[in-house]
Write a protein that holds these residues in place. Sequence first.
Motif, short mmCIF file in Angstrom:
data_model
loop_
_atom_site.label_atom_id
_atom_site.label_comp_id
_atom_site.label_asym_id
_atom_site.label_seq_id
_atom_site.Cartn_x
_atom_site.Cartn_y
_atom_site.Cartn_z
N THR A 92 9.70 -30.21 -15.76
CA THR A 92 10.28 -30.81 -14.55
C THR A 92 9.40 -30.55 -13.33
O THR A 92 9.56 -31.22 -12.30
CB THR A 92 11.69 -30.23 -14.29
OG1 THR A 92 11.59 -28.82 -14.07
CG2 THR A 92 12.61 -30.50 -15.48
N ASP A 106 4.22 -37.86 -16.58
CA ASP A 106 5.57 -38.24 -16.17
C ASP A 106 6.55 -37.29 -16.83
O ASP A 106 6.50 -37.10 -18.06
CB ASP A 106 5.87 -39.69 -16.57
CG ASP A 106 7.24 -40.14 -16.11
OD1 ASP A 106 8.23 -39.86 -16.83
OD2 ASP A 106 7.33 -40.76 -15.04
N LYS A 107 7.45 -36.67 -16.05
CA LYS A 107 8.34 -35.64 -16.60
C LYS A 107 9.29 -36.20 -17.65
O LYS A 107 9.82 -35.42 -18.47
CB LYS A 107 9.12 -34.97 -15.48
CG LYS A 107 10.08 -35.88 -14.74
CD LYS A 107 10.82 -35.11 -13.67
CE LYS A 107 11.80 -35.99 -12.91
NZ LYS A 107 12.52 -35.24 -11.85
N ASN A 108 9.49 -37.50 -17.66
CA ASN A 108 10.39 -38.10 -18.65
C ASN A 108 9.65 -38.70 -19.85
O ASN A 108 10.16 -38.71 -20.96
CB ASN A 108 11.24 -39.20 -17.99
CG ASN A 108 12.17 -38.65 -16.93
OD1 ASN A 108 12.79 -37.59 -17.11
ND2 ASN A 108 12.27 -39.34 -15.79
N LYS A 109 8.42 -39.17 -19.61
CA LYS A 109 7.69 -39.86 -20.67
C LYS A 109 6.42 -39.14 -21.12
O LYS A 109 5.76 -39.59 -22.05
CB LYS A 109 7.33 -41.27 -20.20
CG LYS A 109 8.55 -42.13 -19.87
CD LYS A 109 8.13 -43.52 -19.40
CE LYS A 109 9.33 -44.38 -19.07
NZ LYS A 109 8.95 -45.74 -18.60
#
Length: 225
Positions: free
Chosen positions: A61, A84-87
């Motif tokens: 994060t 990217d923290k999500n991808k």
Amino acid sequence: MSSSEQEMRSGVQLVSALLLLLSLSGCSSMDVLVPSYINALNGTTVTIPCTFTSCYKIDRTKFAMNWTYQETLNSTEEKFMTYDKNKGMLPVPLNRFGERVVFSGNLEKNDLSITLQDVQLEDEGVYNCDVRNPPDRIQGHGVINFKVVTELPPPRDSTIAVAIGASVGGALALLILSMVVVKCLRRHRKQELISEEKMEEEGKLEPEAVAEEGTKAVRHLLQKL
């Protein structure tokens, strides 16, 4: 996969293992580890390695990293891959390399390496690997000078080198052996000369001793008379 790429991957794996050991033993600051120079053959696939050490595990994060490109050190940086923290790691849309650049590292091992496919002459330049891993306060930065060549220098013929080395070694061995043999022969001859001189001296002394004994006997007889 070419031998040069296999060697590059082996080097990355070794660095990753060392990074793991460092993380277990503790560290003092962030360090980004990259090669200073890479020579790539035009039209081939090349891995551009980047690994880092940090006092802290990756917090997805807060973690941040960017790959950027410069034509020269004084040129503007062009970001072509980011985290990217999500991808996870993703190429930047409409980047200069298009689909030719892919992420080939492993975040779990602090490996941020990328792979560039179908290397072109215009890919030559400076590649930057920038890393931030909070709460580590230091931002890591690695610089790679990437050169594209149209042909690689011919490999050295190790067979010839071994043959030359063997010939030189053999010649030296024969020379040393010859010197030892000559020295031994000289020593043996010297000993023979010394023995001959001793024998000659002993031969000269024996008649003198006999004459002296004879003189003593004659004197003894004369005294009795």
